[in-house]
Design an enzyme around this catalytic site. Structure first.
Site, mmCIF file in Angstrom:
data_model
loop_
_atom_site.group_PDB
_atom_site.id
_atom_site.type_symbol
_atom_site.label_atom_id
_atom_site.label_comp_id
_atom_site.label_asym_id
_atom_site.label_seq_id
_atom_site.Cartn_x
_atom_site.Cartn_y
_atom_site.Cartn_z
ATOM 1 N N ASP A 142 0.869 -1.179 0.000
ATOM 2 C CA ASP A 142 0.000 0.000 0.000
ATOM 3 C C ASP A 142 0.904 1.228 0.000
ATOM 4 O O ASP A 142 2.108 1.161 0.252
ATOM 5 C CB ASP A 142 -0.982 -0.010 1.183
ATOM 6 C CG ASP A 142 -2.180 0.913 0.911
ATOM 7 O OD1 ASP A 142 -2.115 1.728 -0.041
ATOM 8 O OD2 ASP A 142 -3.180 0.852 1.643
HETATM 9 C C1 BGC Z 1 -5.054 3.372 0.141
HETATM 10 C C2 BGC Z 1 -5.207 2.378 -0.975
HETATM 11 C C3 BGC Z 1 -5.068 3.073 -2.302
HETATM 12 C C4 BGC Z 1 -3.739 3.796 -2.354
HETATM 13 C C5 BGC Z 1 -3.486 4.493 -3.672
HETATM 14 C C6 BGC Z 1 -3.822 4.234 -0.021
HETATM 15 O O1 BGC Z 1 -3.813 5.275 0.882
HETATM 16 O O2 BGC Z 1 -5.004 2.684 1.369
HETATM 17 O O3 BGC Z 1 -6.449 1.753 -0.888
HETATM 18 O O4 BGC Z 1 -5.171 2.146 -3.345
HETATM 19 O O5 BGC Z 1 -3.721 4.759 -1.309
HETATM 20 O O6 BGC Z 1 -4.346 5.544 -3.877
#
Ligand code: BGC
Length: 746
Positions: free
Chosen positions: A267
């Site tokens: 993530d």
């Molecule tokens: C979130 C993810 C997301 C990623 C990219 C993160 O903060 O937890 O779900 O895909 O950002 O935007």
């Protein structure tokens, strides 16, 4: 520290599903890797977001394999031009959170789970993919498969709700839809992000490994089985181990047990955050920990770019491991057709993106996700005698909130508001007046008097309230499940008029409505209904379509009851509100206000004569078949969702009081009766021990059938011979008893 990764060619040949094409890809990847420098290989493992970690020079040097957060087709062009200047011209993968649409916003995933219709979600995912591809996106960071049980958590709206079976069905369908539309899919957030303590975002998770496997892993696994391209880690720790550094999750379970053949991406910034979590001291240690765990690509922590080459040069990370991870990313790009695509033309998608056909899909999908919680005196659909409607509430004329979260490529100007939808449908025969009362946050009662006047003069009030979208989604945890601001005061004031009130809710989670539900006639939950929300709401309020969705999450009476889910573990003292020394709260009636699976429609149904077709299950016959008569007792065609819940009555460890094991939508004409059969394999009636062993124990079970989780029609059956299945990666996989249809169990 040397990494023990599998050899690249072996992984690709064994696990890619495309037969001869898989061989081609493996060969192509091998050939390409031979031409690449270490820095270029590490580049494939680097996914910066637009912003400080991304420079076009780095793209031109081949040090960027993927990027994210490019919200329009045009914005992708500088990256593509930089790729064209690079030595090997390896296409960069564009990732984006296309959860429920790109420009046309479909209902949020939790809303779509309420449809209890995986084909609906497959369809919207397909159209989302078509738009996103036209927008230059290669990979979506969806579906989110995090089962969640605490409604305070904001991100539940991005997933399939509290039940593993429903969530898995929706996750699978979403992957299939994205893939059919040519978009790569990423299941996230592996694993158990939805179980954060107190529903507080980014908090920790602590649970038994058996529970993790029974309740939280099935939806991610469904995505892997559906051929998902990537798996994203989560921000949280599970039992003290950050998932982003968990070899158990990222390698043992994902690759060893499930045979996942795509790539694992962290993530965003999660690799760096392992330092804050206190399991590593330096960025280099964080990079090594994540990489060793099996995380192939670093989303925006910039740690692989900064440290992996040194780790290889000092012998701490094997070159073959970098080859393997880079190979997985390159193979995914090849499978998605990036190497063979014609040059991207940002203007080419203009006719597709936001087209009327796609909006029509969004409208139809939205109305199938609305849950009618109550409908006193058949206030809905609005009767022909209704000649004037007062539309009140801060969300009635709102273009932003109905779109939900992750709508950065949408255009607010294109949202159909509730007031617009109602006016368009009402035409000249019904007068529609509007007085907001307050804005979406409802911090002030300045507008209440005007709203009350408008309601006084109308036959019916349509009151559009709920949670502004920033009260849900990432970072959107709440301590209260009540309607925010002064909305409850507005309801109370309007209810004093004694006229019918239709409460239309836009909400990102289960709400606690006990204090207001007697003050309104009807409650329609519309979640965040998307671009066509206003039209879809008008369709349902005027009866052009009937609401038929069901709650994918339990609605408690008050916030203090949460977590409250239908599939809770039993207690030795089941709640009895007459008996103090039972498992209950002294200040609220036990149980939900509206249970999981609940939803009314414009007709009524009766379930009767439940029968277990085969009440002795064993090696000869593993399939439990439960039949029931369903009758449409009303005057209009309608849809119900037959649901089968099971309880294992006696087992060696306690089992949930009920678990959803099958569901089936049924549409019946007025007066029509159909005998419905719901089936589940006995192999799916088991549970996991903490070491990963899966067991179905012999003994008596009870089946409950009906249209919500409190269904009372029931019958018993026996599993005469059980089964025991060790996790794949352990030796002696089939240790005893039957293994039948259960090879698929974790
Ligand atoms: C979130 C993810 C997301 C990623 C990219 C993160 O903060 O937890 O779900 O895909 O950002 O935007």
């Amino acid at each position: 520290m040397r990494l023990r990764h599998l050899p690249l060619a072996g992984v690709l040949l064994v696990t890619t599903t495309l037969g001869a094409r898989a061989d081609d890809i493996a060969e192509r990847v091998d050939r390409l890797l031979k031409q690449m420098t270490l820095e270029e290989k590490i580049g494939q493992l680097n996914m910066p977001s637009i912003g400080k970690n991304l420079s076009m020079d780095a793209v031109a040097r081949g040090e960027v394999g993927a990027v994210l957060n490019f919200f329009s087709p045009e914005s992708t062009m500088p990256v593509r031009e930089a790729v064209a200047r690079s030595r090997l011209k390896i296409p960069v993968l564009f990732g984006l959170d296309v959860l429920h649409g790109y420009r046309t916003m479909f209902p949020m995933p939790l809303a779509e789970a309420a449809s209890f219709d995986p084909t609906l979600t497959e369809r919207t995912a397909y159209w989302a993919a078509i738009e996103a591809k036209a927008g230059g996106v290669d990979l979506t960071f969806a579906p989110m498969a995090d089962v969640y049980r605490d409604a305070r958590w904001g991100r539940g709206i991005e997933g399939g709700g509290e039940d593993p079976l429903l969530s898995a069905a929706m996750t699978r369908a979403r992957v299939e839809g994205f893939k059919r539309g040519g978009l790569g899919a990423t299941v996230k957030h592996f694993a158990a992000y939805g179980a954060v303590e107190a529903g507080r975002d980014y908090a920790s998770v602590d649970m038994s490994p058996g529970m993790l496997r029974d309740r939280y892993l099935p939806p991610y696994r469904a995505a892997v089985e559906a051929g998902v391209d990537a798996v994203m880690t989560s921000y949280v720790t599970v039992n003290g181990v950050p998932t982003t550094g968990s070899r158990f999750l990222m390698t043992d379970v994902l690759r060893g047990e499930w045979g996942f053949d795509g790539f694992v991406v962290s993530d965003m910034n999660a690799i760096a955050e392992m330092g804050t979590l206190g399991v590593v001291e330096t960025g280099q240690e964080a990079a090594a920990l994540a990489f060793e765990a099996g995380v192939d690509q670093d989303m925006d922590a910039d740690h692989y770019r900064a440290h992996l080459a040194d780790l290889v040069r000092t012998g701490k990370v094997a070159m073959e491991s970098v080859d393997r991870s880079a190979g997985l990313v390159l193979a995914a790009k090849m499978r998605l057709g990036l190497f063979d695509a014609p040059p991207f033309d940002p203007a080419a998608g203009a006719a597709v993106i936001g087209s009327p056909d796609i909006r029509a899909v969004a409208r139809a999908a939205a109305r199938d996700t609305f849950v009618l919680l109550k409908n006193t005196d058949a206030t809905l659909p609005l009767a022909p005698s209704v000649k004037s409607i007062a539309v009140i509430g801060g969300l009635a004329d709102d273009r932003r909130n109905p779109l939900g979260q992750h709508a950065a490529s949408a255009r607010e100007s294109e949202t159909v508001t509730v007031i617009e939808g109602l006016r368009a449908r009402a035409g000249s025969s019904v007068s529609v007046t509007h007085a907001a009362g307050c804005d979406a946050y409802c911090r002030s009662d300045d507008g209440f008097a005007a709203a009350i006047e408008a309601a006084r003069g109308a036959d019916v009030t349509v009151l559009v309230l709920g949670e502004p979208r920033d009260h849900a989604g990432e970072g959107g945890s709440r301590t209260s499940l009540a309607l925010p601001g002064r909305q409850r005061e507005l309801i109370a004031a309007l209810s004093k008029l004694g006229k019918p009130i239709v409460l239309v809710l836009m909400n990102g989670r289960a709400l606690a409505l006990e204090d207001i539900h007697d003050q309104v006639s009807s409650i329609l939950v519309t979640w965040y209904p998307g671009t066509e929300g206003g039209n879809a709401i008008a369709d349902v309020l005027f009866g052009d379509a009937a609401p038929s969705a069901r709650l994918p999450v339990t609605f408690p009476r008050t916030t203090g009851q949460v977590p409250l889910t239908y599939n809770e573990m039993p207690t030795g003292r089941p709640a009895n509100d007459e008996d103090r020394y039972t498992s209950r709260f002294v200040d609220v009636a036990s149980g939900p206000l509206y249970p999981f699976g609940w939803g009314l429609t414009y007709t009524t149904f009766r379930y009767q004569d439940v029968e277990i077709v085969n009440d002795k299950l064993g090696p000869e016959d593993w399939l439990l078949r439960v039949s029931v008569d369903v009758t449409n007792t009303g005057e209009r065609e309608g849809r119900t969702v037959a649901q089968l819940y099971i309880r294992d009555l006696v087992a060696s460890r306690t089992r949930p009081v009920r678990e959803l094991k099958a569901f089936q939508p049924v549409t019946l004409a007025p007066g029509e009766t159909k005998r419905i059969e719901l089936a589940v394999s006995a192999a799916d009636l088991g549970f996991h021990l903490d070491d990963g062993t899966y067991m179905v124990e012999p003994g008596r079970f009870r089946a409950f059938v009906g249209d919500n989780a409190l269904a009372t029609l029931s019958a018993t059956f026996d599993v005469e011979e059980g089964m025991k299945l060790a996790p794949k990666s352990q030796s002696g996989a089939h240790s005893s008893g039957q293994t039948a249809a259960s090879g698929a169990k974790p």
